[in-house]
Structures are given as C-alpha cells and as structure tokens.
Design a protein around this motif. Structure first.
Motif, PDB file in Angstrom:
ATOM      1  N   MET A  87      16.408  51.410  19.467  1.00  0.00           N
ATOM      2  CA  MET A  87      15.381  51.101  18.590  1.00  0.00           C
ATOM      3  C   MET A  87      15.713  49.232  19.124  1.00  0.00           C
ATOM      4  O   MET A  87      14.755  48.187  18.575  1.00  0.00           O
ATOM      5  N   LEU A  88      17.095  49.237  18.807  1.00  0.00           N
ATOM      6  CA  LEU A  88      16.993  47.398  19.341  1.00  0.00           C
ATOM      7  C   LEU A  88      17.411  46.907  20.519  1.00  0.00           C
ATOM      8  O   LEU A  88      16.741  46.012  20.262  1.00  0.00           O
ATOM      9  N   SER A  89      17.221  47.858  21.375  1.00  0.00           N
ATOM     10  CA  SER A  89      16.821  47.584  23.315  1.00  0.00           C
ATOM     11  C   SER A  89      15.445  47.512  22.633  1.00  0.00           C
ATOM     12  O   SER A  89      14.634  46.473  23.532  1.00  0.00           O
ATOM     13  N   GLU A  90      14.623  47.650  22.180  1.00  0.00           N
ATOM     14  CA  GLU A  90      13.048  47.349  21.777  1.00  0.00           C
ATOM     15  C   GLU A  90      12.978  45.745  21.157  1.00  0.00           C
ATOM     16  O   GLU A  90      12.448  44.913  21.812  1.00  0.00           O
ATOM     17  N   ARG A  91      13.884  46.108  20.460  1.00  0.00           N
ATOM     18  CA  ARG A  91      13.460  44.580  19.192  1.00  0.00           C
ATOM     19  C   ARG A  91      14.225  42.918  20.128  1.00  0.00           C
ATOM     20  O   ARG A  91      13.496  42.533  21.037  1.00  0.00           O
ATOM     21  N   ARG A  92      15.444  43.591  21.676  1.00  0.00           N
ATOM     22  CA  ARG A  92      15.209  43.080  22.267  1.00  0.00           C
ATOM     23  C   ARG A  92      15.022  42.764  23.419  1.00  0.00           C
ATOM     24  O   ARG A  92      14.334  41.729  23.124  1.00  0.00           O
ATOM     25  N   ASP A  93      14.163  43.928  23.745  1.00  0.00           N
ATOM     26  CA  ASP A  93      12.887  43.418  25.254  1.00  0.00           C
ATOM     27  C   ASP A  93      11.451  42.690  24.430  1.00  0.00           C
ATOM     28  O   ASP A  93      11.056  41.955  25.055  1.00  0.00           O
ATOM     29  N   PHE A  94      11.542  42.576  23.071  1.00  0.00           N
ATOM     30  CA  PHE A  94      10.265  42.127  22.587  1.00  0.00           C
ATOM     31  C   PHE A  94      10.653  40.525  22.095  1.00  0.00           C
ATOM     32  O   PHE A  94       9.606  40.014  22.564  1.00  0.00           O
ATOM     33  N   HIS A  95      11.443  40.306  21.948  1.00  0.00           N
ATOM     34  CA  HIS A  95      12.095  38.689  22.242  1.00  0.00           C
ATOM     35  C   HIS A  95      12.312  38.104  22.901  1.00  0.00           C
ATOM     36  O   HIS A  95      12.031  36.727  23.306  1.00  0.00           O
ATOM     37  N   GLU A  96      12.602  38.833  24.419  1.00  0.00           N
ATOM     38  CA  GLU A  96      12.749  38.675  25.768  1.00  0.00           C
ATOM     39  C   GLU A  96      10.890  38.194  26.723  1.00  0.00           C
ATOM     40  O   GLU A  96      11.167  37.263  26.605  1.00  0.00           O
ATOM     41  N   GLN A  97      10.621  39.277  26.358  1.00  0.00           N
ATOM     42  CA  GLN A  97       9.649  38.609  26.622  1.00  0.00           C
ATOM     43  C   GLN A  97       8.415  37.793  25.448  1.00  0.00           C
ATOM     44  O   GLN A  97       7.406  36.172  26.169  1.00  0.00           O
ATOM     45  N   ALA A  98       8.246  37.611  24.236  1.00  0.00           N
ATOM     46  CA  ALA A  98       8.099  36.883  23.600  1.00  0.00           C
ATOM     47  C   ALA A  98       8.391  35.118  24.417  1.00  0.00           C
ATOM     48  O   ALA A  98       8.053  34.278  23.872  1.00  0.00           O
ATOM     49  N   ALA A  99      10.140  34.913  24.989  1.00  0.00           N
ATOM     50  CA  ALA A  99      10.503  33.608  24.904  1.00  0.00           C
ATOM     51  C   ALA A  99       9.569  33.743  26.252  1.00  0.00           C
ATOM     52  O   ALA A  99       8.984  32.252  26.257  1.00  0.00           O
ATOM     53  N   TRP A 100       9.759  34.724  26.574  1.00  0.00           N
ATOM     54  CA  TRP A 100       8.737  34.678  28.409  1.00  0.00           C
ATOM     55  C   TRP A 100       7.486  33.961  27.609  1.00  0.00           C
ATOM     56  O   TRP A 100       6.818  32.089  28.574  1.00  0.00           O
ATOM     57  N   MET A 101       6.408  34.036  27.096  1.00  0.00           N
ATOM     58  CA  MET A 101       5.074  34.085  26.899  1.00  0.00           C
ATOM     59  C   MET A 101       5.072  32.494  25.847  1.00  0.00           C
ATOM     60  O   MET A 101       4.335  31.594  25.851  1.00  0.00           O
ATOM     61  N   LEU A 102       6.409  31.282  25.549  1.00  0.00           N
ATOM     62  CA  LEU A 102       6.260  30.458  24.515  1.00  0.00           C
ATOM     63  C   LEU A 102       6.545  29.495  25.562  1.00  0.00           C
ATOM     64  O   LEU A 102       6.452  28.338  25.573  1.00  0.00           O
ATOM     65  N   ARG A 103       7.677  30.479  26.659  1.00  0.00           N
ATOM     66  CA  ARG A 103       8.541  29.224  27.212  1.00  0.00           C
ATOM     67  C   ARG A 103       6.824  28.583  28.236  1.00  0.00           C
ATOM     68  O   ARG A 103       6.965  27.703  28.818  1.00  0.00           O
ATOM     69  N   SER A 104       6.590  29.509  28.648  1.00  0.00           N
ATOM     70  CA  SER A 104       5.010  29.100  29.754  1.00  0.00           C
ATOM     71  C   SER A 104       3.705  28.748  29.036  1.00  0.00           C
ATOM     72  O   SER A 104       3.342  28.398  29.768  1.00  0.00           O
ATOM     73  N   LEU A 105       3.348  28.776  28.012  1.00  0.00           N
ATOM     74  CA  LEU A 105       2.241  28.211  26.889  1.00  0.00           C
ATOM     75  C   LEU A 105       3.291  26.458  26.724  1.00  0.00           C
ATOM     76  O   LEU A 105       2.095  25.563  27.160  1.00  0.00           O
ATOM     77  N   GLY A 106       3.848  26.617  26.892  1.00  0.00           N
ATOM     78  CA  GLY A 106       4.671  25.097  26.815  1.00  0.00           C
ATOM     79  C   GLY A 106       4.655  24.067  28.162  1.00  0.00           C
ATOM     80  O   GLY A 106       4.885  22.868  28.180  1.00  0.00           O
TER      81      GLY A 106
END
Ligand SMILES: [Fe+2]
Length: 162
Positions: A142-161
């Motif tokens: 369950m936590l691995s899934e959460r980690r994957d989400f946060h990693e992907q979210a960071a990438w998207m937000l970084r790219s948007l900036g």
C-alpha cells in the motif's frame, strides 16, 4: 511523530508487531491529509498565466490524496488501532508545512508542492522498511503505491514549472 500515541481498538494477535506499522500509517495519513488541503488551497487560489495548468493538475492530485486518506485510515483500523481523525492530531503528526489561503506566486506553489511530494517519497520509503521489518507486506505494498504516486506527482509539478 513526536509523542503521539495511537489508541488500540482490538487486541489482535501480534499487536506489538502491528503497533509500529499502524504508527507509520498514521504519519502517512496525517501527511496525506495535510497535503490534500494544501493542494486544494493552491487549486482554489492560483492566479496568473499558469492558472489552468495548476488548477487542473492540483485537482487530479487532491482527488488521489482524498481517496488515499481513506485507504490509509482503514488499514490502521484493520491492524487494531483507531485512526486519528482531527486536524489537531494531524497538525501534531504531519511533516507537511501548511500555507495560509491567499495570494502566492504560482512558481512558489509548484516548488513547495514538489518539495512536499519528494519529502514524502523518502519518508514513505522508511515507512515501507518498518512495515517489511514487521512482516506486513500488505501495508508495504500500500505504501509503495503511495510512494509511486508522490514521485509521479512531483515529476508532473516540476515539469509544469519549467
Ligand atoms: Fe475545483
């Protein structure tokens, strides 16, 4: 998480093993709830040329975070502990710094969210180790899934900036 103590709800076999796992889940719950509100804050208050991008991406992210708090809380219950459920408890436990509603430079919004997601990636990595050490592969997954989400979210937000 300071001296926050989870309340036991059920005396299940291996409660000693379950308690530290419920503890890291409670930390994730507090972090996720706080980041959920912060993400929504930016969704509501973003202004300027990046409005559409940030408004849309933060909506996607807060929807994920809202579902995640439920999953995390219910896992704590399955382990035989009560889930913390107040802003007061979350403020005590969360490592995510809150931002008051109001005008904030959109670049700063993106940067603070990227930093938050990345800090959760490393925190959750440690929590996964705690779960594994105590033989709880369900929580670890369950936590691995959460980690994957946060990693992907960071990438998207970084790219948007960029
Ligand atoms: Fe909305």
């Amino acid at each position: 998480m300071g001296n926050f103590k989870l309340k036991q709800s059920d005396d299940l076999a291996g409660s000693d093993q379950r308690e530290p796992v419920a503890g890291v889940l409670a930390q994730s719950l507090a972090d996720t709830y706080t980041l959920y509100l912060k993400t929504q804050n930016f969704h509501w208050n973003v202004e300027g040329p990046r409005f559409v991008g940030i408004h849309t991406l933060t909506e996607e992210h807060y929807q994920n975070l809202a579902l995640a708090v439920d999953t995390l809380a219910e896992r704590i219950r399955a382990l035989g502990f009560y889930a913390p459920g107040s802003y007061k408890e979350y403020a005590q436990m969360s490592s995510i710094e809150e931002v008051e509603g109001g005008a904030l430079d959109s670049e700063k919004m993106l940067k603070t969210l990227v930093d938050d997601h990345m800090s959760l990636v490393s925190k959750i990595k440690e929590s996964i180790e705690v779960a594994e050490k105590h033989g709880d592969s369900t929580t670890a997954d369950m936590l691995s899934e959460r980690r994957d989400f946060h990693e992907q979210a960071a990438w998207m937000l970084r790219s948007l900036g960029k």
